[in-house]
Design a protein around this motif. Structure first.
Motif, PDB file in Angstrom:
ATOM      1  N   ASP A  45       0.807  -1.209   0.000  1.00 34.90           N
ATOM      2  CA  ASP A  45       0.000   0.000   0.000  1.00 34.90           C
ATOM      3  C   ASP A  45       0.851   1.275   0.000  1.00 34.90           C
ATOM      4  O   ASP A  45       0.315   2.368   0.006  1.00 34.90           O
ATOM      5  CB  ASP A  45      -0.971   0.009   1.178  1.00 34.90           C
ATOM      6  N   GLU A  46       2.175   1.149  -0.019  1.00 33.03           N
ATOM      7  CA  GLU A  46       3.032   2.324  -0.126  1.00 33.03           C
ATOM      8  C   GLU A  46       2.983   2.867  -1.554  1.00 33.03           C
ATOM      9  O   GLU A  46       2.780   2.127  -2.510  1.00 33.03           O
ATOM     10  CB  GLU A  46       4.480   1.961   0.220  1.00 33.03           C
ATOM     11  N   ILE A  47       3.182   4.148  -1.682  1.00 32.14           N
ATOM     12  CA  ILE A  47       3.221   4.776  -3.003  1.00 32.14           C
ATOM     13  C   ILE A  47       4.545   4.420  -3.662  1.00 32.14           C
ATOM     14  O   ILE A  47       5.615   4.534  -3.059  1.00 32.14           O
ATOM     15  CB  ILE A  47       3.071   6.299  -2.872  1.00 32.14           C
ATOM     16  N   ALA A  48       4.466   3.976  -4.907  1.00 32.77           N
ATOM     17  CA  ALA A  48       5.678   3.578  -5.614  1.00 32.77           C
ATOM     18  C   ALA A  48       6.523   4.805  -5.943  1.00 32.77           C
ATOM     19  O   ALA A  48       6.018   5.837  -6.350  1.00 32.77           O
ATOM     20  CB  ALA A  48       5.310   2.838  -6.897  1.00 32.77           C
ATOM     21  N   ARG A  49       7.822   4.677  -5.729  1.00 28.61           N
ATOM     22  CA  ARG A  49       8.746   5.763  -6.062  1.00 28.61           C
ATOM     23  C   ARG A  49       8.980   5.796  -7.555  1.00 28.61           C
ATOM     24  O   ARG A  49       8.964   4.779  -8.226  1.00 28.61           O
ATOM     25  CB  ARG A  49      10.077   5.563  -5.347  1.00 28.61           C
ATOM     26  N   GLY A  50       9.238   6.988  -8.054  1.00 25.74           N
ATOM     27  CA  GLY A  50       9.567   7.130  -9.464  1.00 25.74           C
ATOM     28  C   GLY A  50      10.959   6.583  -9.750  1.00 25.74           C
ATOM     29  O   GLY A  50      11.768   6.369  -8.848  1.00 25.74           O
ATOM     30  N   TYR A  51      11.240   6.364 -10.995  1.00 22.64           N
ATOM     31  CA  TYR A  51      12.551   5.871 -11.391  1.00 22.64           C
ATOM     32  C   TYR A  51      12.946   6.553 -12.687  1.00 22.64           C
ATOM     33  O   TYR A  51      12.129   7.151 -13.379  1.00 22.64           O
ATOM     34  CB  TYR A  51      12.558   4.348 -11.539  1.00 22.64           C
ATOM     35  N   TYR A  92      20.603   3.089  -3.350  1.00 23.00           N
ATOM     36  CA  TYR A  92      20.618   1.749  -2.755  1.00 23.00           C
ATOM     37  C   TYR A  92      19.361   1.466  -1.940  1.00 23.00           C
ATOM     38  O   TYR A  92      18.761   0.400  -2.060  1.00 23.00           O
ATOM     39  CB  TYR A  92      21.862   1.581  -1.885  1.00 23.00           C
ATOM     40  N   VAL A  93      18.963   2.420  -1.102  1.00 23.02           N
ATOM     41  CA  VAL A  93      17.841   2.146  -0.212  1.00 23.02           C
ATOM     42  C   VAL A  93      16.533   2.772  -0.695  1.00 23.02           C
ATOM     43  O   VAL A  93      15.483   2.507  -0.122  1.00 23.02           O
ATOM     44  CB  VAL A  93      18.140   2.604   1.231  1.00 23.02           C
ATOM     45  N   SER A  94      16.583   3.618  -1.713  1.00 20.48           N
ATOM     46  CA  SER A  94      15.388   4.273  -2.287  1.00 20.48           C
ATOM     47  C   SER A  94      14.571   5.010  -1.232  1.00 20.48           C
ATOM     48  O   SER A  94      13.349   4.897  -1.167  1.00 20.48           O
ATOM     49  CB  SER A  94      14.504   3.259  -3.009  1.00 20.48           C
TER      50      SER A  94
END
Length: 139
Positions: free
Chosen positions: A3-9, A70-72
């Motif tokens: 349920d966390e918001i996905a980080r951009g890449y 590494y840890v985003s």
């Protein structure tokens, strides 16, 4: 975790590289560096500048990039997860970034204001009949 918001890449490496260059080379560096080099000895200033860049600047920048990749996580969370004692370091980085953004925006606003004000017909510095001119000023 789902349920966390996905980080951009970054879709490709060149966008990441250009983003890093934009982060490193700010407007203040472009405007102020030639002045500092001239004021502090010209080309002789480049020797200690280059040494400090190689010994401290680039390794610290690489460490910041490597930790973030590494840890985003952002700086406010990453230092708290690494060592809870250093959670203030991450928040200090966030606050310094906010203050830097505020004064950069102010400098850009002044530049835009005076650029567009200079397109007017009567410029304040175009004649000597101003309240702020001294008596000794001759036209």
């Amino acid at each position: 975790m789902e349920d966390e918001i996905a980080r951009g890449y970054w879709p490709n490496q060149i966008e990441f590289l250009l983003s890093c260059l934009g982060y490193c080379i700010g407007l203040g560096n472009v405007w102020r560096f030639p002045y500092l080099a001239y004021k502090n000895g010209g080309a002789a200033f480049l020797i200690p500048y280059g040494i400090m860049l190689l010994c401290a600047g680039i390794p610290m920048f690489f460490m910041e990039l490597a930790l973030g990749q590494y840890v985003s996580l952002g700086p406010s969370v990453i230092f708290q997860k690494m060592a809870p004692l250093f959670s203030g370091v991450g928040w200090a980085m966030v606050i310094i970034s906010l203050l830097t953004c505020a004064y950069y925006n102010l400098i850009l606003a002044w530049a835009f204001f005076y650029t567009f004000a200079s397109f007017s017909k009567d410029l304040p510095w175009g004649h000597c009949n101003n309240d702020f001119n001294s008596v000794e000023t001759e036209c």
